[in-house]
Design a protein around this motif. Sequence first.
Motif, PDB file in Angstrom:
ATOM      1  N   LYS A 175       0.872  -1.186   0.000  1.00  0.00           N
ATOM      2  CA  LYS A 175       0.000   0.000   0.000  1.00  0.00           C
ATOM      3  C   LYS A 175       0.902   1.226   0.000  1.00  0.00           C
ATOM      4  CE  LYS A 175      -4.223  -1.248   2.463  1.00  0.00           C
ATOM      5  NZ  LYS A 175      -4.973  -1.021   3.711  1.00  0.00           N
ATOM      6  N   PHE A 176       0.712   2.088  -0.977  1.00  0.00           N
ATOM      7  CA  PHE A 176       1.622   3.232  -1.122  1.00  0.00           C
ATOM      8  C   PHE A 176       0.799   4.489  -1.416  1.00  0.00           C
ATOM      9  CE2 PHE A 176       4.865   5.846  -3.187  1.00  0.00           C
ATOM     10  CZ  PHE A 176       6.026   5.532  -2.483  1.00  0.00           C
ATOM     11  N   ILE A 177       0.965   5.493  -0.566  1.00  0.00           N
ATOM     12  CA  ILE A 177       0.264   6.769  -0.814  1.00  0.00           C
ATOM     13  C   ILE A 177       1.320   7.847  -1.048  1.00  0.00           C
ATOM     14  CG2 ILE A 177      -1.307   8.492   0.169  1.00  0.00           C
ATOM     15  CD1 ILE A 177      -2.636   6.196   1.642  1.00  0.00           C
ATOM     16  N   PHE A 178       1.128   8.588  -2.109  1.00  0.00           N
ATOM     17  CA  PHE A 178       2.157   9.536  -2.531  1.00  0.00           C
ATOM     18  C   PHE A 178       1.629  10.975  -2.566  1.00  0.00           C
ATOM     19  CE2 PHE A 178       4.183  11.776  -6.197  1.00  0.00           C
ATOM     20  CZ  PHE A 178       5.375  12.050  -5.543  1.00  0.00           C
ATOM     21  N   SER A 179       2.442  11.899  -2.034  1.00  0.00           N
ATOM     22  CA  SER A 179       2.116  13.327  -2.051  1.00  0.00           C
ATOM     23  C   SER A 179       2.520  13.928  -3.384  1.00  0.00           C
ATOM     24  CB  SER A 179       2.937  14.083  -1.001  1.00  0.00           C
ATOM     25  OG  SER A 179       2.787  13.555   0.268  1.00  0.00           O
ATOM     26  N   SER A 180       1.554  14.127  -4.252  1.00  0.00           N
ATOM     27  CA  SER A 180       1.848  14.867  -5.478  1.00  0.00           C
ATOM     28  C   SER A 180       1.301  16.286  -5.338  1.00  0.00           C
ATOM     29  CB  SER A 180       1.302  14.139  -6.709  1.00  0.00           C
ATOM     30  OG  SER A 180       1.833  14.737  -7.874  1.00  0.00           O
ATOM     31  N   THR A 181       1.225  16.985  -6.415  1.00  0.00           N
ATOM     32  CA  THR A 181       0.976  18.422  -6.327  1.00  0.00           C
ATOM     33  C   THR A 181       0.237  18.950  -7.551  1.00  0.00           C
ATOM     34  OG1 THR A 181       2.134  20.548  -6.489  1.00  0.00           O
ATOM     35  CG2 THR A 181       3.356  18.652  -7.202  1.00  0.00           C
ATOM     36  N   ALA A 182      -0.484  20.049  -7.358  1.00  0.00           N
ATOM     37  CA  ALA A 182      -1.131  20.724  -8.482  1.00  0.00           C
ATOM     38  C   ALA A 182      -0.086  21.262  -9.462  1.00  0.00           C
ATOM     39  CB  ALA A 182      -1.998  21.867  -7.971  1.00  0.00           C
ATOM     40  N   ALA A 183       1.186  21.328  -9.036  1.00  0.00           N
ATOM     41  CA  ALA A 183       2.245  21.812  -9.936  1.00  0.00           C
ATOM     42  C   ALA A 183       2.414  20.905 -11.159  1.00  0.00           C
ATOM     43  CB  ALA A 183       3.574  21.928  -9.183  1.00  0.00           C
ATOM     44  N   VAL A 184       1.881  19.686 -11.095  1.00  0.00           N
ATOM     45  CA  VAL A 184       1.984  18.815 -12.291  1.00  0.00           C
ATOM     46  C   VAL A 184       1.150  19.373 -13.443  1.00  0.00           C
ATOM     47  CG1 VAL A 184       2.478  16.691 -10.974  1.00  0.00           C
ATOM     48  CG2 VAL A 184       0.120  17.198 -11.634  1.00  0.00           C
ATOM     49  N   TYR A 185       0.163  20.227 -13.132  1.00  0.00           N
ATOM     50  CA  TYR A 185      -0.676  20.798 -14.203  1.00  0.00           C
ATOM     51  C   TYR A 185       0.012  21.975 -14.893  1.00  0.00           C
ATOM     52  CZ  TYR A 185      -4.480  18.052 -12.153  1.00  0.00           C
ATOM     53  OH  TYR A 185      -5.265  17.031 -11.681  1.00  0.00           O
ATOM     54  N   GLY A 186       1.111  22.462 -14.314  1.00  0.00           N
ATOM     55  CA  GLY A 186       1.860  23.557 -14.927  1.00  0.00           C
ATOM     56  C   GLY A 186       1.036  24.832 -14.986  1.00  0.00           C
ATOM     57  N   ASP A 187       1.016  25.442 -16.153  1.00  0.00           N
ATOM     58  CA  ASP A 187       0.285  26.696 -16.369  1.00  0.00           C
ATOM     59  C   ASP A 187      -0.959  26.354 -17.176  1.00  0.00           C
ATOM     60  OD1 ASP A 187      -0.568  29.224 -16.803  1.00  0.00           O
ATOM     61  OD2 ASP A 187       1.237  29.926 -17.827  1.00  0.00           O
ATOM     62  N   PRO A 188      -2.035  25.953 -16.499  1.00  0.00           N
ATOM     63  CA  PRO A 188      -3.153  25.362 -17.242  1.00  0.00           C
ATOM     64  C   PRO A 188      -3.937  26.371 -18.082  1.00  0.00           C
ATOM     65  CG  PRO A 188      -3.638  25.455 -14.887  1.00  0.00           C
ATOM     66  CD  PRO A 188      -2.258  25.996 -15.055  1.00  0.00           C
ATOM     67  N   ASP A 189      -4.485  25.872 -19.173  1.00  0.00           N
ATOM     68  CA  ASP A 189      -5.375  26.674 -20.003  1.00  0.00           C
ATOM     69  C   ASP A 189      -6.598  27.043 -19.154  1.00  0.00           C
ATOM     70  OD1 ASP A 189      -7.352  27.504 -21.751  1.00  0.00           O
ATOM     71  OD2 ASP A 189      -6.847  26.006 -23.296  1.00  0.00           O
ATOM     72  N   PRO A 190      -6.933  28.334 -19.048  1.00  0.00           N
ATOM     73  CA  PRO A 190      -8.079  28.735 -18.204  1.00  0.00           C
ATOM     74  C   PRO A 190      -9.362  27.970 -18.549  1.00  0.00           C
ATOM     75  CG  PRO A 190      -6.894  30.662 -19.007  1.00  0.00           C
ATOM     76  CD  PRO A 190      -6.258  29.482 -19.662  1.00  0.00           C
ATOM     77  N   LYS A 191      -9.452  27.519 -19.794  1.00  0.00           N
ATOM     78  CA  LYS A 191     -10.673  26.787 -20.193  1.00  0.00           C
ATOM     79  C   LYS A 191     -10.767  25.424 -19.481  1.00  0.00           C
ATOM     80  CE  LYS A 191     -10.277  27.066 -24.856  1.00  0.00           C
ATOM     81  NZ  LYS A 191      -9.305  28.064 -25.287  1.00  0.00           N
ATOM     82  N   THR A 192      -9.628  24.945 -18.927  1.00  0.00           N
ATOM     83  CA  THR A 192      -9.650  23.621 -18.278  1.00  0.00           C
ATOM     84  C   THR A 192      -9.890  23.711 -16.757  1.00  0.00           C
ATOM     85  OG1 THR A 192      -7.254  23.608 -17.891  1.00  0.00           O
ATOM     86  CG2 THR A 192      -8.022  22.713 -19.997  1.00  0.00           C
ATOM     87  N   ILE A 193     -10.145  24.944 -16.262  1.00  0.00           N
ATOM     88  CA  ILE A 193     -10.403  25.136 -14.820  1.00  0.00           C
ATOM     89  C   ILE A 193     -11.890  24.891 -14.559  1.00  0.00           C
ATOM     90  CG2 ILE A 193     -10.330  26.815 -12.913  1.00  0.00           C
ATOM     91  CD1 ILE A 193      -7.536  26.313 -13.935  1.00  0.00           C
TER      92      ILE A 193
END
Length: 336
Positions: free
Chosen positions: A122-140
């Motif tokens: 069982k493995f739980i990992f802390s990732s981040t919204a930073a993986v989305y980079g600079d998102p296109d406002p249309k995808t918010i």
Amino acid sequence: MSKYLITGGAGYIGSHVVKQLIEKKNDIVIVDNLSTGFQKTVNTLKKYALTKKVKLGFYKLDLADSKKLETVFAKENVQGVIHFAASIVVSESVRDPLKYYSNNTGNTINLLKACLKYKVNKFIFSSTAAVYGDPDPKTIPLKESGITIPISPYGSSKLFNEKIIQDVAFANTNFKYVILRYFNVAGASVDGMLGQSTKDATHLIKIALETTLGKREKMFINGTDYNTPDGTCIRDYIYVDDLASAHIKSLYYLNKNKGGIFNCGYGKGFSVKDVISMMKKVSGNDFKVETTKRREGDPAIVIADNSKIVNEMDWKPKYDDLKIMCETALAWEKKL
Ligand SMILES: NC(=O)c1ccc[n+]([C@@H]2O[C@H](COP(=O)([O-])OP(=O)(O)OC[C@H]3O[C@@H](n4cnc5c(N)ncnc54)[C@H](O)[C@@H]3O)[C@@H](O)[C@H]2O)c1
């Protein structure tokens, strides 16, 4: 009762999760090199574990030391790992990318190797919204299935980890994982036991706290010309204890599921100006704020679509309230 190994448990978010795991009567093994975490936090958690009659072990250990890490796995017989340990300063990652790829990605590989060797599945990992980079406002608001193009080595190091964890799960039938993409984490525990003690503040709320308490003469708003209602950037702030409860839910989720990626946010945002006004209100201090030009790479709006974690894990956040985040963080900062 289970026993979990928590990397980075002496840090800000990890310590709040350890507290909730203790409350649920789990034994804990913390592995932390104390590079940004604190012995004092471990001591607080040890005392708390005693009151709840559970065991808490601590190894001051760097995840780069895979031999010593394996001895911990050999000795402790844990049922799962929650992996918080990482370097987390985005601007530093741009200046020193190899630090981030070795500490965040290389050391995660060490940890995964130990998990496979000792059959910890069982493995739980802390990732981040930073993986989305600079998102296109249309995808918010951002969905987990959306495009991920990180714009910093920090974000890339986390996205590589996501891929590695998924590949390990694909190759090992019994290995289960949850990847949690945290948005902007804020606040301190309501009972005042824990909080963020990090020394070099880079997060808005921490900087506002330091300014209102006179540790800084003034603070800056980086850019007031974004395409947002008040011209400043908007972020999705999540209260640290609600985020902690998402980890508890993740452990339950893994009893019946193979794995998945989940956003952790409230699905709504506050602007830089909103946060500063709230901090002024809760502290009763009209501290000095100046405006300056945009920082490179700051997206205008980052907000999570949290429907996946709400629906699939029945995650029920309790503190969706910027005022509580600012009040608890202020109470903690006063003690530092
Ligand atoms: N704080 C946020 O808003 C936020 C947002 C998104 C994701 N995250 C992620 O959450 C996790 C925890 O972040 P945090 O804010 O609690 O940071 P933190 O710096 O308070 O905690 C990180 C902990 O990991 C330890 N650590 C670092 N490298 C290590 C190593 N090589 N070996 C052993 N221990 C090591 C540190 O000593 C520290 O105790 C990180 O993975 C971070 O990327 C945080």
